[in-house]
Motif scaffolding. Structure first.
Motif, PDB file in Angstrom:
ATOM      1  N   ASN A  58      20.038 -18.696  72.697  1.00  0.00           N
ATOM      2  CA  ASN A  58      20.726 -19.983  72.691  1.00  0.00           C
ATOM      3  C   ASN A  58      20.228 -20.843  71.539  1.00  0.00           C
ATOM      4  O   ASN A  58      19.028 -20.901  71.264  1.00  0.00           O
ATOM      5  CB  ASN A  58      20.438 -20.679  74.028  1.00  0.00           C
ATOM      6  CG  ASN A  58      21.382 -21.811  74.311  1.00  0.00           C
ATOM      7  OD1 ASN A  58      21.628 -22.656  73.468  1.00  0.00           O
ATOM      8  ND2 ASN A  58      21.906 -21.840  75.520  1.00  0.00           N
ATOM      9  N   THR A  59      21.148 -21.541  70.873  1.00  0.00           N
ATOM     10  CA  THR A  59      20.727 -22.428  69.781  1.00  0.00           C
ATOM     11  C   THR A  59      19.958 -23.640  70.297  1.00  0.00           C
ATOM     12  O   THR A  59      19.263 -24.304  69.532  1.00  0.00           O
ATOM     13  CB  THR A  59      21.944 -22.902  68.971  1.00  0.00           C
ATOM     14  OG1 THR A  59      22.909 -23.486  69.859  1.00  0.00           O
ATOM     15  CG2 THR A  59      22.587 -21.744  68.233  1.00  0.00           C
ATOM     16  N   THR A  74      16.656 -21.925  69.866  1.00  0.00           N
ATOM     17  CA  THR A  74      16.280 -21.545  68.499  1.00  0.00           C
ATOM     18  C   THR A  74      16.386 -22.687  67.505  1.00  0.00           C
ATOM     19  O   THR A  74      15.752 -22.665  66.460  1.00  0.00           O
ATOM     20  CB  THR A  74      17.187 -20.413  67.996  1.00  0.00           C
ATOM     21  OG1 THR A  74      18.542 -20.892  67.911  1.00  0.00           O
ATOM     22  CG2 THR A  74      17.138 -19.215  68.932  1.00  0.00           C
ATOM     23  N   PRO A  95      19.430 -25.218  65.328  1.00  0.00           N
ATOM     24  CA  PRO A  95      20.706 -24.939  64.644  1.00  0.00           C
ATOM     25  C   PRO A  95      20.608 -23.713  63.743  1.00  0.00           C
ATOM     26  O   PRO A  95      19.576 -23.459  63.125  1.00  0.00           O
ATOM     27  CB  PRO A  95      20.952 -26.215  63.828  1.00  0.00           C
ATOM     28  CG  PRO A  95      20.136 -27.271  64.503  1.00  0.00           C
ATOM     29  CD  PRO A  95      18.929 -26.574  65.046  1.00  0.00           C
ATOM     30  N   LEU A  96      21.710 -22.951  63.688  1.00  0.00           N
ATOM     31  CA  LEU A  96      21.760 -21.741  62.872  1.00  0.00           C
ATOM     32  C   LEU A  96      22.963 -21.797  61.942  1.00  0.00           C
ATOM     33  O   LEU A  96      23.994 -22.376  62.274  1.00  0.00           O
ATOM     34  CB  LEU A  96      21.859 -20.498  63.756  1.00  0.00           C
ATOM     35  CG  LEU A  96      20.689 -20.234  64.708  1.00  0.00           C
ATOM     36  CD1 LEU A  96      21.045 -19.109  65.669  1.00  0.00           C
ATOM     37  CD2 LEU A  96      19.431 -19.878  63.926  1.00  0.00           C
TER      38      LEU A  96
END
Length: 282
Positions: free
Chosen positions: A208-209, A212, A214-215
């Motif tokens: 889940n972002t 983690t 932002p991607l």
């Protein structure tokens, strides 16, 4: 001894008649009340009303602000529970190879895609939730073992239609050509008899972002390797036709997780909150 009796009111309209602000004064020793005193009472009353209105407005603004936060109304315990669980939610991408054998006649059949070892990569998406910090994930069984039903067959038809149309047009003797859409409809409608076959499914878990951060990536294959892992084994499962539940494992540790409750403790008339697919929560 002076006895004073004051009555204050506000202008309003009742049945077409106007009731004006009034004042009645009774006095034991004096006949008139000074004008400045009545004006002071009026000012005090208006100030009190203003303070009450300001307090009510502030309370309304606060509630509106709370409900406008990304997590929703933070005063709701269900919303708080979802916010706490969100980092443990994962996206699961399941891929299985598809092959479509088309029977052009009783004696002629061709399997698409042509060539040894080729297949159509059919990808399906679902979600799950870490239930331990050591890589155990609860999900639905159909997410990791897609049922070989009509929906999957139509997905395969869509993937193979272009190759089938190209084959028909290259081998057509009359010179007539068929379109990809026409072939797709004939495959789905049964005018072109076909048989689907599937390779074993494999699944990949993406974090889940919320966990983690932002991607930025063009596609799943461009994501950093640290934020996804392959499902290495299925610990327990109940098929789609039964309970449709599975516990899978990935090689990840120190993960955010949610604690499972005991369904045996649920009784009739207990209040339950049902949360479905979390949308972009993963």
């Amino acid at each position: 001894m002076m006895v004073l009796d004051f009555k204050l009111g506000f202008s309003s309209v009742i049945k077409g008649k106007t009731l004006i602000m009034y004042r009645s004064v009774s006095s034991g020793t004096c006949s008139n009340l000074p004008g400045w005193f009545s004006r002071m009472i009026l000012v005090i009353g208006l100030v009190c009303l203003f303070m009450i209105g300001t307090t009510a407005t502030s309370a309304t603004t606060y509630a509106s602000s709370a409900s406008g936060k990304p997590g929703g109304n933070v005063a709701d315990p269900t919303v708080r529970a979802v916010d706490a669980a969100e980092p443990a939610v994962v996206r699961i991408i399941t891929t299985l190879g598809g092959h479509l054998t088309v029977n052009f006649s009783r004696t002629s059949s061709v399997t698409f895609p042509q060539g040894t070892g080729n297949s159509y990569g059919l990808q399906l998406s679902g979600s799950g939730t870490f239930i331990t910090a050591h890589g155990d994930i609860l999900t639905a069984d159909h997410v990791i073992n897609p049922p070989h039903d009509q929906a999957l067959s139509q997905y395969l038809d869509d993937s193979a239609a272009k190759d089938v149309a190209t084959y028909i047009n290259l081998n057509a003797k009359s010179g007539s050509q068929v379109s990809v859409d026409q072939v797709d409809q004939e495959l789905k409608g049964g005018q072109l008899a076909s048989t689907p076959n599937y390779d074993p499914a494999t699944s990949e878990v993406y974090l889940n972002t919320t966990y983690t951060g932002p991607l930025t990536a063009a596609d799943f294959s461009s994501l950093p390797f640290q934020i996804h892992a392959a499902v290495d084994h299925i610990e327990k499962e109940s098929s789609f036709n039964e309970r449709d539940v599975a516990i899978i494992h990935v090689n990840m540790n120190d993960m955010a997780s949610v604690q499972l409750g005991d369904s045996g403790s649920v009784q009739q008339q207990d209040q339950l909150t049902i949360i479905g697919f979390p949308g972009n929560g993963d």
